[in-house]
Design a protein around this motif. Structure first.
Motif, PDB file in Angstrom:
ATOM      1  N   GLN A   1      13.663 -15.996  34.555  1.00 55.48           N
ATOM      2  CA  GLN A   1      12.991 -16.863  35.521  1.00 55.48           C
ATOM      3  C   GLN A   1      12.918 -18.262  34.903  1.00 55.48           C
ATOM      4  N   VAL A   2      13.416 -19.267  35.639  1.00 51.94           N
ATOM      5  CA  VAL A   2      13.424 -20.644  35.145  1.00 51.94           C
ATOM      6  C   VAL A   2      12.269 -21.411  35.777  1.00 51.94           C
ATOM      7  N   LEU A   3      11.446 -22.036  34.945  1.00 48.56           N
ATOM      8  CA  LEU A   3      10.275 -22.767  35.417  1.00 48.56           C
ATOM      9  C   LEU A   3      10.431 -24.264  35.189  1.00 48.56           C
ATOM     10  N   VAL A   4       9.772 -25.028  36.046  1.00 49.91           N
ATOM     11  CA  VAL A   4       9.613 -26.466  35.855  1.00 49.91           C
ATOM     12  C   VAL A   4       8.113 -26.748  35.906  1.00 49.91           C
ATOM     13  N   TRP A   5       7.743 -28.021  35.710  1.00 48.37           N
ATOM     14  CA  TRP A   5       6.336 -28.378  35.592  1.00 48.37           C
ATOM     15  C   TRP A   5       5.513 -27.918  36.788  1.00 48.37           C
TER      16      TRP A   5
ATOM     17  N   ALA B   1      12.792 -12.626  30.598  1.00 47.76           N
ATOM     18  CA  ALA B   1      12.722 -13.922  29.929  1.00 47.76           C
ATOM     19  C   ALA B   1      12.177 -14.995  30.856  1.00 47.76           C
ATOM     20  N   ILE B   2      11.508 -15.961  30.242  1.00 43.46           N
ATOM     21  CA  ILE B   2      11.063 -17.175  30.927  1.00 43.46           C
ATOM     22  C   ILE B   2      11.688 -18.362  30.206  1.00 43.46           C
ATOM     23  N   GLU B   3      12.331 -19.224  30.980  1.00 40.27           N
ATOM     24  CA  GLU B   3      12.881 -20.470  30.444  1.00 40.27           C
ATOM     25  C   GLU B   3      12.144 -21.635  31.092  1.00 40.27           C
ATOM     26  N   TYR B   4      11.636 -22.545  30.259  1.00 38.28           N
ATOM     27  CA  TYR B   4      11.007 -23.749  30.800  1.00 38.28           C
ATOM     28  C   TYR B   4      11.988 -24.908  30.691  1.00 38.28           C
ATOM     29  N   ASN B   5      12.275 -25.563  31.805  1.00 45.59           N
ATOM     30  CA  ASN B   5      13.189 -26.698  31.827  1.00 45.59           C
ATOM     31  C   ASN B   5      12.420 -27.991  32.057  1.00 45.59           C
TER      32      ASN B   5
END
Length: 332
Positions: free
Chosen positions: A301-305, A268-272
């Motif tokens: 995996q948690v992503l930011v800008w 999974a990919i989560e965009y915060n």
């Protein structure tokens, strides 16, 4: 499909013809709380009107029973709170997209209210307003009691100013939202079939119609933010299989949705976005949610800008996908 509010324009201002204000023209001009909307029409507002506020007011006060006026183009998309905006210089090369024809004019176009007419051509002395002919698709009730063009027609009108990924994000939003305007009036549900039928009513050889049709073919439903769209497009561009968007999981009986999910490999990919770190309660809830999802066996995996635009950080999560999903089918 989520019910999402249209843009909040604030309190509706007082709008009256010059003669009804009971003041001379020089007095109105000197009063900073008075703004000229069109020739002979004045607005009382303590703050300067934004272009989209002007568009909504102009539609209401210039319409007649014969011109079927509506807000269109970028003004309409902003009223409906669709994810329009500029595109940073790194995005188009990364995604392999050509820049739109009028990309450099985006800011100028956003600063001008855009209306369209259907029926009798409208003539007005309203300064700083763009008025073009409509293709005659349905119009919809919008904020402040104005009417907006059919969202697909508005998207086609705006297409020369918007990059392909922005167009895809707008179509994602149309597929995923039930937009609710004032007085709890929802727009209809815009399925892929509804959007396609609307495009069929527009000139097929138009470059803008073709671009929006391309965006429709690349769009997904169940997408809640434009940066989820951009993350998905980056992953697809690098050859990874299509993800499931906002995929439902229920660890310990709690119901959550994963932004981008590949269920076969529990990846999974989560965009915060900003809300996750600016709001402490949201941050704490997000950490607990991720903990439960990971305990259920998902590798998240948690992503930011910065993970999107920084090449080194982008390579890190793309390598994560390669380890979990297998080598990508293409390299960029």
């Amino acid at each position: 499909m989520r019910r999402v509010p249209a843009l909040d324009l604030g309190e509706y201002p007082e709008v009256k013809p010059f003669a009804d204000w009971g003041r001379r023209n020089e007095q109105l001009l000197r009063d900073p709380s008075m703004q000229s909307l069109a020739r002979g029409l004045w607005v009382h507002s303590s703050e300067p009107l934004s272009p989209v506020q002007r568009a909504a007011l102009l539609q209401r006060h210039l319409k007649t029973s014969k011109n079927f006026l509506r807000v269109t183009g970028l003004s309409a998309l902003e009223l409906l709170d669709l994810p329009i905006g500029e595109t940073q210089s790194w995005v188009n090369p990364l995604l392999g997209h050509r820049a739109p024809e009028r990309e450099a004019e985006f800011d100028a176009a956003m600063s001008v209210p855009h209306l369209s007419w259907h029926g009798n051509r409208i003539r007005t002395y309203a300064a700083g307003c763009r008025i073009t002919k409509s293709r005659g698709l349905s119009r919809y009730y919008g904020p402040w009691g104005c009417f907006v063009a059919h969202p697909v027609e508005a998207l086609v009108v705006a297409a020369p100013y918007l990059s392909m990924w922005r167009l895809i994000a707008c179509v994602d939003a149309l597929l995923s939202r039930r937009i609710v305007v004032e007085e709890k009036v929802p727009l209809r549900a815009f399925t892929a079939e509804v959007i396609g039928e609307a495009l069929d009513q527009l000139p097929p050889s138009s470059p803008s119609v073709r671009r929006v049709r391309t965006a429709l073919h690349a769009a997904y439903d169940q997408v809640w933010s434009p940066n989820e769209t951009l993350t998905r497009l980056i992953a697809l561009r690098h050859g990874f299989p299509p993800p499931r968007t906002n995929y439902h999981v229920a660890p310990r009986g709690r119901h959550f949705y994963i932004d981008l999910a590949w269920p076969e490999s529990m990846t999974a990919i989560e965009y915060n976005g900003e809300v996750h770190y600016k709001n402490r309660s949201q941050y704490e809830n997000e950490n607990y949610r991720l903990q439960l999802i990971r305990e259920a066996g998902w590798d998240v995996q948690v992503l930011v800008w910065r993970d999107l635009w920084d090449p080194e950080q982008r390579r890190s999560w793309l390598d994560f996908l390669a380890r979990k999903l297998g080598p990508p089918t293409r390299k960029v």
